[in-house]
Design an enzyme around this catalytic site. Structure first.
Site, PDB file in Angstrom:
ATOM      1  N   SER A  86       0.842  -1.196   0.000  1.00  0.00           N
ATOM      2  CA  SER A  86       0.000   0.000   0.000  1.00  0.00           C
ATOM      3  C   SER A  86       0.873   1.240   0.000  1.00  0.00           C
ATOM      4  O   SER A  86       2.083   1.173   0.217  1.00  0.00           O
ATOM      5  CB  SER A  86      -0.947  -0.013   1.196  1.00  0.00           C
ATOM      6  OG  SER A  86      -0.226  -0.116   2.398  1.00  0.00           O
ATOM      7  N   CYS A  87       0.236   2.368  -0.241  1.00  0.00           N
ATOM      8  CA  CYS A  87       0.913   3.658  -0.341  1.00  0.00           C
ATOM      9  C   CYS A  87       1.829   3.858   0.869  1.00  0.00           C
ATOM     10  O   CYS A  87       1.426   3.577   1.985  1.00  0.00           O
ATOM     11  CB  CYS A  87      -0.144   4.761  -0.407  1.00  0.00           C
ATOM     12  SG  CYS A  87       0.533   6.414  -0.615  1.00  0.00           S
ATOM     13  N   PRO A  88       3.049   4.283   0.656  1.00  0.00           N
ATOM     14  CA  PRO A  88       3.651   4.792  -0.576  1.00  0.00           C
ATOM     15  C   PRO A  88       4.514   3.768  -1.306  1.00  0.00           C
ATOM     16  O   PRO A  88       5.221   4.115  -2.247  1.00  0.00           O
ATOM     17  CB  PRO A  88       4.526   5.931  -0.064  1.00  0.00           C
ATOM     18  CG  PRO A  88       5.077   5.383   1.225  1.00  0.00           C
ATOM     19  CD  PRO A  88       3.914   4.587   1.819  1.00  0.00           C
ATOM     20  N   ASP A  92      -3.280  -1.967  -4.939  1.00  0.00           N
ATOM     21  CA  ASP A  92      -3.746  -0.765  -4.238  1.00  0.00           C
ATOM     22  C   ASP A  92      -4.442   0.158  -5.244  1.00  0.00           C
ATOM     23  O   ASP A  92      -3.795   0.650  -6.171  1.00  0.00           O
ATOM     24  CB  ASP A  92      -2.551  -0.057  -3.602  1.00  0.00           C
ATOM     25  CG  ASP A  92      -2.932   1.213  -2.859  1.00  0.00           C
ATOM     26  OD1 ASP A  92      -4.138   1.511  -2.754  1.00  0.00           O
ATOM     27  OD2 ASP A  92      -2.027   1.909  -2.384  1.00  0.00           O
TER      28      ASP A  92
END
Length: 81
Positions: A17-19, A44
């Site tokens: 997931s981010c980042p 994601d």
């Protein structure tokens, strides 16, 4: 595979997931030669806007395509310099 370009390398960031998709994409493009296209596979949904925004603000790379299907987001980034 897209007929407009050949994929030099595939980066699998599914489950990240981010980042992390952007961080790993940046690292992978650093290792490419100019003109090479990196295929990034992500799960994601935020990666669609995150990688687009990163590429738009980063010199030396260009987002050439994005595809969404079967819960996998595909991004195609060309190293330009």
């Amino acid at each position: 595979m897209n007929a407009e370009f050949d994929i030099a390398e595939t980066l699998d960031v599914k489950g990240a997931s981010c980042p992390m998709p952007v961080v790993k994409t940046k690292s992978a493009t650093d290792d490419l030669d100019a003109g090479d296209v990196l295929e990034v596979l992500a799960t994601d949904p935020g990666s669609m806007s995150d990688i687009d925004g990163w590429a738009a603000g980063t010199e030396g790379v260009k987002l050439v395509d994005q595809e969404e299907g079967d819960d996998v987001y595909r991004h195609y980034v060309r190293k330009t310099a």
